[in-house]
Design an enzyme around this catalytic site. Structure first.
Site, mmCIF file in Angstrom:
data_model
loop_
_atom_site.group_PDB
_atom_site.id
_atom_site.type_symbol
_atom_site.label_atom_id
_atom_site.label_comp_id
_atom_site.label_asym_id
_atom_site.label_seq_id
_atom_site.Cartn_x
_atom_site.Cartn_y
_atom_site.Cartn_z
ATOM 1 N N GLU A 161 0.853 -1.176 0.000
ATOM 2 C CA GLU A 161 0.000 0.000 0.000
ATOM 3 C C GLU A 161 0.903 1.244 0.000
ATOM 4 O O GLU A 161 1.869 1.263 0.740
ATOM 5 C CB GLU A 161 -0.912 0.056 1.223
ATOM 6 C CG GLU A 161 -2.006 1.103 1.053
ATOM 7 C CD GLU A 161 -2.990 1.176 2.225
ATOM 8 O OE1 GLU A 161 -2.654 0.700 3.323
ATOM 9 O OE2 GLU A 161 -4.073 1.718 2.020
ATOM 10 N N HIS A 390 -6.831 -1.872 15.209
ATOM 11 C CA HIS A 390 -6.997 -1.068 13.989
ATOM 12 C C HIS A 390 -6.855 -1.961 12.745
ATOM 13 O O HIS A 390 -7.713 -1.971 11.868
ATOM 14 C CB HIS A 390 -5.960 0.059 13.985
ATOM 15 C CG HIS A 390 -5.948 0.909 12.750
ATOM 16 N ND1 HIS A 390 -6.340 2.224 12.750
ATOM 17 C CD2 HIS A 390 -5.587 0.629 11.466
ATOM 18 C CE1 HIS A 390 -6.231 2.715 11.523
ATOM 19 N NE2 HIS A 390 -5.769 1.769 10.732
ATOM 20 N N GLU A 391 -5.779 -2.743 12.703
ATOM 21 C CA GLU A 391 -5.554 -3.583 11.519
ATOM 22 C C GLU A 391 -6.636 -4.657 11.398
ATOM 23 O O GLU A 391 -7.043 -5.015 10.296
ATOM 24 C CB GLU A 391 -4.158 -4.229 11.568
ATOM 25 C CG GLU A 391 -2.984 -3.244 11.676
ATOM 26 C CD GLU A 391 -3.016 -2.102 10.685
ATOM 27 O OE1 GLU A 391 -3.538 -2.282 9.574
ATOM 28 O OE2 GLU A 391 -2.545 -0.999 11.032
#
Ligand SMILES: [Zn+2]
EC number: 3.4.11.-
Length: 955
Positions: A161, A390-391
């Site tokens: 990303e 979060h991930e």
């Protein structure tokens, strides 16, 4: 494109030319990647067999690859009803545009002059190779810490990303182009290979001697067969650097292996449809811990593992446990099971971001996933929890349903931030008060960045990779999460989450955009969410609500755009936001009630207080805006503050300090509010943290004021904070002490030490002494370690410096290493500082950590000018060190944003005037805005602050 320092929001160049044409899309990538970690330098080579859908007749196709990848063979196979034709293509058919990584492959030599719409069984084959660089992007190498023999483990892992998959294999590198992936990894026998999906087989591997490009489309061809021999970097015949012209023999090169050690091939299951930026693989000597997730929705068991190098695995248990705790909650909220058959985490020594949500194989920094229950501070534990949660949110939001294009990146990041750092955290660790802490960790940062003229809307046009890389900022993450939090409070959190589930189910395995999320929440709530949210995501900035009291029991409320420089021009002030006013009123019995219905949608409105003399807007600080009260009201609110909630007090303090910095009010008003709230007996950590941050900003910007004024500011801080130490002490009183007590202690002691209180500095010295002399760290509580390290160097000498340099070189855990970095950057002695500066360029500091040195040095007023000069002097070297520009964003801010004079502003603007700043344009603009705001503030309020300090006997 202009190189000048911009004054406004990023302009949008033509989208045209930045997106791949849609004539041909892949539906399956078969990949074989061979990693040679022993070669010098380490290399990788690979084969890709890409199955294509032909949407339109095409005599050429376009896809992405990066110039660092050398393509050595290309072949294509097509079939119609009767015949199949295979064709090896000369490399001269491939043209690369290095500007946007677009490759164009000429297919006019195919029978019929190209591909025909709907043509079945079209497959494209590539063989490619590259150095496994230490670039932190693409497929890159990372180095672990040296073992007892001084040998550093080397391994390869991916970071794709946003637009870096093209550095690892030729691909259609856009989030909308989802494909299935069938991956095989070829590695040395002793290595462990990982990828998104579970392993299906592993067996010894040797390149067949008769492999030829002529049979790559045969049924029995094993992908990877052409990867024998060692990679000869840059030795492809006829190929000039970065271009693929000329011709290569379509045979294996038949070179001898670089050594005799055996190889193996590991195959993985085929993935569901997935965007290229989520593909991941890794290869190296890893060990793992294992647990499992039992899904209530499917009844199936999903194995959970965490991988790390051998020396670090013992600190990975907590990171693993979080997956087991959080996955059932996510499944329950979304009502969708975790989609893949396994979920791994890989801890990496070199990592550019914090962590990455590759589907089924999450990766991240050591500080993001390692935690030592004995020695790590609470902040390290929270960091691991926050990052892992979060991930994990991305496994749904981002991985199953993906944004169509990067202009909707915020959908991924804001949502993962809200879920992972507030909703889930609150269910697993309510004692951390994550709902309140959100104000400190996200809302304030969002409001700070978004109050700059150089800010951008949440949904921002980002046609090319330069712009894409720059929107991974506090606007996408923190402002995005803050507006979602505001929306959740308007519709109610359960309704909000129901709407999210509707949205996810509707777009499962597909792509979506903002309006689709609003549609889901509208369906759940019956409200027109798109209308409520429109200007919050499409327009830059946020409003300040001015409160005017007419004395007749009514207040007039007016919204205007807020800028940190306080100089909004009419053309910048055209947006009207949907503002939930959340008016809290206090009745005679001291009870607070909140009007959740009142909104401000026009420029101004009047609000009837219905006889209440005491009121406050933005109850619980749920709104993404500031409130500007009349000075008398602010004093009154200060006196009544203890009756309102913790979040209200944090919001009040933060608004007052920010409005003063921007010139909407006087700094003396903010200082008086602080005094009132402290007098009211404030006990809670978060308001104290807000007070600490307001005063430290003042102190930071006032750094070049007279010695007397600076001493007075120190006296003020000591006066406010020191009395708290009496109760808190340096050591925890019991094992089950509340987290906020630990945090308050750390805040108070670090603040009083920063104000140079001699008593506290003496205690710090005494606590460091046994560690210095005999390595006995029992007097250094983990939560106070950074404060003790930093002050020991600041007020110590060579001996302390050497000691902490040792800690830096051999840290017991990742957060201790970071503490040592902050210590090394806080020296005052010139010769010690020189050593720190030297380290930054001599290989002692990892690329991923350099920004920490920059921030540490800029916080140190003895080094602040030095770090700015260093950046200027070392500019060319730094640009070479961070060719992708990601790291440079932080370095620019670290180098300059603590400066605070108009001359500094001119110096920075002049420096960047003739530089190519495309990759870090926002960082330069934001830095200039910060310096401008600080310079204006000190010029405007230096007299006001001096006066206040005199009146309160500090001066
Ligand atoms: Zn994220």
């Amino acid at each position: 494109m202009s190189n000048a320092v911009p004054g406004g929001a990023t302009s949008a160049p033509e989208q045209e030319g930045h997106r791949l044409p849609t004539n041909v899309y892949p539906n399956l990538y078969e990949l074989a990647i061979k990693t040679d970690l022993i070669a010098s330098p380490p290399t990788f080579s690979g084969e890709a067999l890409i199955h294509l859908d032909i949407n339109k007749d095409s005599s050429e196709i376009q896809f992405h690859y990066h110039k660092t990848l050398t393509i050595t063979h290309i072949s294509i196979s097509t079939s119609d009803l009767k015949t199949t034709s295979n064709l090896n293509l000369p490399l001269s058919n491939l043209k690369l545009n290095e500007e946007n990584d677009f490759a164009t492959l000429d297919l006019s030599s195919l029978p019929g002059g190209g591909l025909k719409q709907g043509q079945k069984s079209t497959k494209l084959f590539f063989r490619f190779e590259s150095e496994l660089k230490s670039a932190m992007h693409g497929y890159y190498r990372s180095e672990g810490d040296p073992d007892e023999n001084g040998k550093k483990p080397i391994y390869g892992l991916t970071q794709f990303e946003a637009t870096e998959a093209r550095k690892a294999f030729p691909c259609w590198d856009e989030p909308l182009v989802k494909s299935k992936f069938s991956i095989s990894m070829i590695a040395r026998e002793k290595n462990t290979s990982l990828s998104n999906m579970p392993q299906v087989s592993e067996k010894p591997w040797k390149a067949p001697s008769n492999a030829s490009i002529d049979n790559v489309f045969n049924e029995n061809y094993e992908l990877g067969s052409l990867l024998g021999g060692s990679v000869q970097l840059g030795k492809v015949e006829g190929q000039t650097e970065g271009k693929t012209e000329g011709k290569t023999e379509g045979k294996t090169e038949g070179k001898t292996e670089s050594n005799e050690e055996g190889w193996k091939i590991t195959k993985y299951e085929t993935s569901p449809l997935m965007s290229t930026y989520l593909v991941a693989y890794a290869s190296g000597e890893f060990v793992s811990l294992e647990s499992a997730h039992h899904s209530k929705l499917t009844g199936k068991t999903v194995p959970l593992k965490i991988f790390a190098t051998k020396d670090q695995i013992k600190q990975a248990q907590f990171g693993l446990d979080i997956k087991k705790w959080a996955l059932p909650i996510y499944e329950e909220i979304f009502d969708i099971p975790y989609a893949l058959p396994k979920l791994d985490t890989l801890v990496a020594h070199d990592f550019d971001a914090g962590a990455m949500e590759n589907w089924g194989l999450i990766t991240g920094r050591t500080t993001a996933y390692l935690y030592d229950p004995e020695k790590s501070p609470l902040s390290a534990k929270k960091r691991v929890a926050v990052v892992q949660c979060h991930e994990l949110a991305h496994m749904w939001f981002g991985d199953i349903v993906t944004m169509k294009w990067w202009d909707n990146l915020w959908l991924n990041e804001a949502f993962a931030t809200l879920m992972g750092e507030l909703v889930i955290l609150d269910r697993i660790w309510p004692e951390w008060k994550p709902r309140s802490e959100f104000l400190k960790t996200h809302l304030q940062g969002a409001l700070d960045l978004d109050s700059q003229r150089s800010s951008h809307p949440i949904e921002v046009d980002c046609p090319d990779s330069n712009q894409i890389a720059q929107i991974f900022d506090a606007i996408s993450y923190s402002k995005g999460a803050s507006v979602l939090r505001m929306l959740a409070s308007v519709v109610g959190e359960p309704t909000f989450l129901k709407g999210v589930s509707i949205y996810l189910k509707k777009h499962i395995y597909g792509n979506a955009e903002t309006k689709d999320l609003w549609a889901g929440i509208s369906e759940a709530s019956g409200l027109d969410v798109a209308k409520i949210m429109k200007n919050w995501t499409l327009k830059v900035g946020f409003p300040v609500i001015k409160v005017e009291e007419s004395g007749d029991g009514k207040i007039k409320l007016t919204q205007n755009r807020f800028l940190s420089t306080g100089d909004v021009k009419p053309e910048e002030d055209e947006t009207l936001w949907y503002v939930p006013l959340e008016v809290a009123t206090l009745d005679d019995s001291g009870k607070v009630s909140v009007d959740h219905k009142a909104t401000l949608e026009e420029r101004s409105t009047t609000y009837d207080l219905k006889g209440n003399d005491s009121f406050k807007l933005n109850a619980q600080t749920v709104g993404v805006y500031r409130v500007s009260y009349e000075p008398e009201r602010l004093v009154k609110l200060g006196k009544e503050a203890s009756k309102y909630t913790l979040e209200d007090r944090v919001g009040l303090l933060s608004d007052a300090a920010t409005l003063a910095r921007a010139g909407y009010s006087k700094t003396s008003g903010s200082l008086s509010l602080i005094s009132e709230i402290v007098k009211g007996g404030e006990k809670e950590y978060l308001p104290w943290s807000q007070i600490g941050s307001s005063l430290s900003k003042l102190n930071g910007v006032w750094w070049e004021q007279s010695k007397e004024v600076k001493e007075a500011l120190s006296k003020l801080r000591i006066d406010l904070f020191k009395p708290l130490i009496k109760n808190l002490g340096f050591d925890s009183k019991d094992k089950d002490e509340l987290p906020e007590i630990k945090e308050l202690r750390e805040l108070v002691i670090s603040t009083v030490a920063a104000a140079e209180d001699s008593e506290i500095l003496k205690e710090i010295k005494e606590r460091f002494e046994p560690f210095l002399k005999s390595n006995d760290d029992t007097k250094i509580p983990p939560d106070l370690q950074r404060t003790i390290f930093v002050n020991s160097i600041q007020h110590g000498g060579l001996e302390e410096y050497e000691k902490l340099l040792n800690v830096y070189n051999k840290p017991s855990n990742p957060s201790t290493k970071v503490d040592a970095m902050y210590a090394l950057t806080s020296a005052r002695d010139k010769s010690l500082l020189d050593r720190t500066f030297k380290m930054m360029g001599d290989g002692s500091v990892k690329d991923q950590d350099l920004y920490i040195f920059f921030f540490g040095l800029s916080a140190n007023k003895y080094a602040r000018r030095h770090i700015a000069e260093y950046f200027i002097k070392e500019y060319d070297t730094l640009m070479k060190r961070y060719p992708d520009g990601y790291g440079v964003n932080y370095l620019v801010k670290g180098a300059f944003s603590a400066l605070s004079s108009h001359e500094d502003l001119k110096m920075v603007k002049d420096f960047f005037k003739d530089k190519d700043i495309r990759k870090y344009k926002s960082a330069v603009a934001q830095t200039c805005d910060s310096i401008q705001a600080a310079a204006d503030w000190v010029q405007r309020d230096a007299g006001d602050v001096e006066q206040w300090l005199k009146e309160h006997k500090y001066l």
